[in-house]
Design a protein around this motif. Sequence first.
Motif, PDB file in Angstrom:
ATOM      1  N   SER A 243       0.854  -1.195   0.000  1.00  0.00           N
ATOM      2  CA  SER A 243       0.000   0.000   0.000  1.00  0.00           C
ATOM      3  C   SER A 243       0.892   1.248   0.000  1.00  0.00           C
ATOM      4  O   SER A 243       1.020   1.940   1.011  1.00  0.00           O
ATOM      5  CB  SER A 243      -0.919   0.002   1.214  1.00  0.00           C
ATOM      6  OG  SER A 243      -1.759  -1.139   1.222  1.00  0.00           O
ATOM      7  N   PRO A 244       1.513   1.548  -1.135  1.00  0.00           N
ATOM      8  CA  PRO A 244       2.480   2.643  -1.160  1.00  0.00           C
ATOM      9  C   PRO A 244       1.829   4.023  -1.071  1.00  0.00           C
ATOM     10  O   PRO A 244       0.744   4.250  -1.609  1.00  0.00           O
ATOM     11  CB  PRO A 244       3.181   2.458  -2.500  1.00  0.00           C
ATOM     12  CG  PRO A 244       2.161   1.788  -3.359  1.00  0.00           C
ATOM     13  CD  PRO A 244       1.397   0.886  -2.441  1.00  0.00           C
ATOM     14  N   GLU A 245       2.513   4.906  -0.383  1.00  0.00           N
ATOM     15  CA  GLU A 245       2.138   6.321  -0.356  1.00  0.00           C
ATOM     16  C   GLU A 245       2.998   7.037  -1.398  1.00  0.00           C
ATOM     17  O   GLU A 245       4.230   7.009  -1.334  1.00  0.00           O
ATOM     18  CB  GLU A 245       2.384   6.914   1.031  1.00  0.00           C
ATOM     19  CG  GLU A 245       1.459   6.394   2.109  1.00  0.00           C
ATOM     20  CD  GLU A 245       0.047   6.971   2.010  1.00  0.00           C
ATOM     21  OE1 GLU A 245      -0.152   7.953   1.254  1.00  0.00           O
ATOM     22  OE2 GLU A 245      -0.855   6.448   2.692  1.00  0.00           O
ATOM     23  N   ILE A 246       2.328   7.677  -2.350  1.00  0.00           N
ATOM     24  CA  ILE A 246       3.014   8.306  -3.474  1.00  0.00           C
ATOM     25  C   ILE A 246       2.637   9.781  -3.540  1.00  0.00           C
ATOM     26  O   ILE A 246       1.458  10.132  -3.411  1.00  0.00           O
ATOM     27  CB  ILE A 246       2.632   7.617  -4.802  1.00  0.00           C
ATOM     28  CG1 ILE A 246       2.977   6.123  -4.748  1.00  0.00           C
ATOM     29  CG2 ILE A 246       3.315   8.289  -5.984  1.00  0.00           C
ATOM     30  CD1 ILE A 246       2.460   5.335  -5.945  1.00  0.00           C
TER      31      ILE A 246
ATOM     32  N   LYS B 166       4.754  15.712   6.624  1.00  0.00           N
ATOM     33  CA  LYS B 166       5.680  15.257   7.662  1.00  0.00           C
ATOM     34  C   LYS B 166       6.866  14.547   7.009  1.00  0.00           C
ATOM     35  O   LYS B 166       6.750  13.958   5.930  1.00  0.00           O
ATOM     36  CB  LYS B 166       4.976  14.289   8.621  1.00  0.00           C
ATOM     37  CG  LYS B 166       3.888  14.940   9.460  1.00  0.00           C
ATOM     38  CD  LYS B 166       3.239  13.905  10.386  1.00  0.00           C
ATOM     39  CE  LYS B 166       2.142  14.531  11.236  1.00  0.00           C
ATOM     40  NZ  LYS B 166       1.488  13.528  12.103  1.00  0.00           N
ATOM     41  N   ASP B 167       7.993  14.581   7.675  1.00  0.00           N
ATOM     42  CA  ASP B 167       9.155  13.850   7.189  1.00  0.00           C
ATOM     43  C   ASP B 167       8.813  12.362   7.075  1.00  0.00           C
ATOM     44  O   ASP B 167       8.086  11.810   7.917  1.00  0.00           O
ATOM     45  CB  ASP B 167      10.332  14.020   8.140  1.00  0.00           C
ATOM     46  CG  ASP B 167      10.916  15.427   8.119  1.00  0.00           C
ATOM     47  OD1 ASP B 167      10.387  16.281   7.369  1.00  0.00           O
ATOM     48  OD2 ASP B 167      11.891  15.677   8.845  1.00  0.00           O
ATOM     49  N   GLY B 168       9.325  11.728   6.022  1.00  0.00           N
ATOM     50  CA  GLY B 168       9.103  10.296   5.846  1.00  0.00           C
ATOM     51  C   GLY B 168       7.687   9.914   5.483  1.00  0.00           C
ATOM     52  O   GLY B 168       7.236   8.813   5.798  1.00  0.00           O
ATOM     53  N   SER B 169       6.972  10.811   4.793  1.00  0.00           N
ATOM     54  CA  SER B 169       5.567  10.535   4.474  1.00  0.00           C
ATOM     55  C   SER B 169       5.375   9.593   3.293  1.00  0.00           C
ATOM     56  O   SER B 169       4.336   8.927   3.193  1.00  0.00           O
ATOM     57  CB  SER B 169       4.840  11.854   4.152  1.00  0.00           C
ATOM     58  OG  SER B 169       4.704  12.655   5.291  1.00  0.00           O
TER      59      SER B 169
ATOM     60  N   ARG C  64      13.683  14.710   2.443  1.00  0.00           N
ATOM     61  CA  ARG C  64      13.203  14.421   3.796  1.00  0.00           C
ATOM     62  C   ARG C  64      11.780  13.869   3.813  1.00  0.00           C
ATOM     63  O   ARG C  64      11.355  13.262   4.799  1.00  0.00           O
ATOM     64  CB  ARG C  64      13.308  15.663   4.689  1.00  0.00           C
ATOM     65  CG  ARG C  64      12.370  16.803   4.342  1.00  0.00           C
ATOM     66  CD  ARG C  64      12.725  18.014   5.194  1.00  0.00           C
ATOM     67  NE  ARG C  64      11.838  19.151   4.995  1.00  0.00           N
ATOM     68  CZ  ARG C  64      10.761  19.387   5.736  1.00  0.00           C
ATOM     69  NH1 ARG C  64      10.404  18.544   6.701  1.00  0.00           N
ATOM     70  NH2 ARG C  64      10.018  20.442   5.507  1.00  0.00           N
ATOM     71  N   PHE C  65      11.043  14.085   2.733  1.00  0.00           N
ATOM     72  CA  PHE C  65       9.671  13.585   2.695  1.00  0.00           C
ATOM     73  C   PHE C  65       9.596  12.107   2.304  1.00  0.00           C
ATOM     74  O   PHE C  65       8.529  11.494   2.372  1.00  0.00           O
ATOM     75  CB  PHE C  65       8.819  14.424   1.742  1.00  0.00           C
ATOM     76  CG  PHE C  65       8.755  15.879   2.120  1.00  0.00           C
ATOM     77  CD1 PHE C  65       8.203  16.268   3.328  1.00  0.00           C
ATOM     78  CD2 PHE C  65       9.286  16.862   1.287  1.00  0.00           C
ATOM     79  CE1 PHE C  65       8.158  17.606   3.700  1.00  0.00           C
ATOM     80  CE2 PHE C  65       9.243  18.199   1.644  1.00  0.00           C
ATOM     81  CZ  PHE C  65       8.684  18.575   2.858  1.00  0.00           C
ATOM     82  N   LEU C  66      10.731  11.547   1.889  1.00  0.00           N
ATOM     83  CA  LEU C  66      10.788  10.124   1.565  1.00  0.00           C
ATOM     84  C   LEU C  66      11.079   9.298   2.807  1.00  0.00           C
ATOM     85  O   LEU C  66      11.862   9.702   3.678  1.00  0.00           O
ATOM     86  CB  LEU C  66      11.894   9.857   0.540  1.00  0.00           C
ATOM     87  CG  LEU C  66      11.597  10.186  -0.921  1.00  0.00           C
ATOM     88  CD1 LEU C  66      12.872  10.013  -1.736  1.00  0.00           C
ATOM     89  CD2 LEU C  66      10.486   9.312  -1.472  1.00  0.00           C
ATOM     90  N   LYS C  67      10.476   8.129   2.864  1.00  0.00           N
ATOM     91  CA  LYS C  67      10.840   7.163   3.897  1.00  0.00           C
ATOM     92  C   LYS C  67      12.264   6.680   3.624  1.00  0.00           C
ATOM     93  O   LYS C  67      12.743   6.748   2.480  1.00  0.00           O
ATOM     94  CB  LYS C  67       9.868   5.987   3.881  1.00  0.00           C
ATOM     95  CG  LYS C  67       8.436   6.382   4.240  1.00  0.00           C
ATOM     96  CD  LYS C  67       7.477   5.213   4.100  1.00  0.00           C
ATOM     97  CE  LYS C  67       6.045   5.657   4.397  1.00  0.00           C
ATOM     98  NZ  LYS C  67       5.065   4.558   4.220  1.00  0.00           N
TER      99      LYS C  67
END
Length: 256
Positions: free
Chosen positions: A41-44, A111-114, A138-141
């Motif tokens: 369930s990826p967040e893109i 948020k960071d890592g979203s 920073r927004f990437l996991k």
Amino acid sequence: MSDLDPFKIFLDLQLALPRNGPGSAVATEIAFSMLPPLPESPEIADLGCGQGASAFELLRLTAKKKMRARVTAVDLFEPFLDKLNARAEKEGVSEAQLVVTRGDMEALSFKDGSFDLIWAEGSIYLLGFERGLETWRRFLKPGGSIAVSECTWLTATPSQAAQDFWEAAYPSMGTISSNAHAAARAGYELLGTHVLPPEDWWAEYYTPMRQRIAEMRAEYGEAAEEVLANEEAEIALFESNPGQYSYVFYVMRRKD
């Protein structure tokens, strides 16, 4: 003197096009195929999404792989987002699949890592390639991926006309090699590149743009001439300087 806002003319032109920059569903799929495996369930995030051509393609590609993706589509201009929302409603795309957000790519509030994946077709130039990669990292996991398409020199000896145009329009435009080094400095591993072929400039961008320019000359007359002539000059430059530059997809993974 016309009191028409040049940006209104530009926006009117762009809203009539299938895409708001060079690209194609095929190019999006090729870049997507270079990604490492995504979670179920990826967040893109689709940054600078325009009218949503890539957002809907990402939903199709993830569904094809049996993923339950959620795409957050971000753009600053509400008329683009209005068209995106209208298409989502027409195609029955739910808010659980597609989140439409008005936002500035230089000042994102996530948020960071979203996100597992950040996607940006033809929009990172607004920040500059390296600065955009640094800003969005920073927004990437951890270990997340990013794919961007960026106008890129394909030759070390472009024509003087091409040099002059891009020196004025985008002076920091790089080569594939210089952009690869920039990606490494920004904290990414480059996984692959894909050069958009000429048809990705013509089919859904320059050809319908030429048609719309002719229509707008009839609608607006001299009031729109400066904007329309500038767009025609860009088309003519690409036509007369084949193989010297194109958009290139850069597919990368965040290094941690």
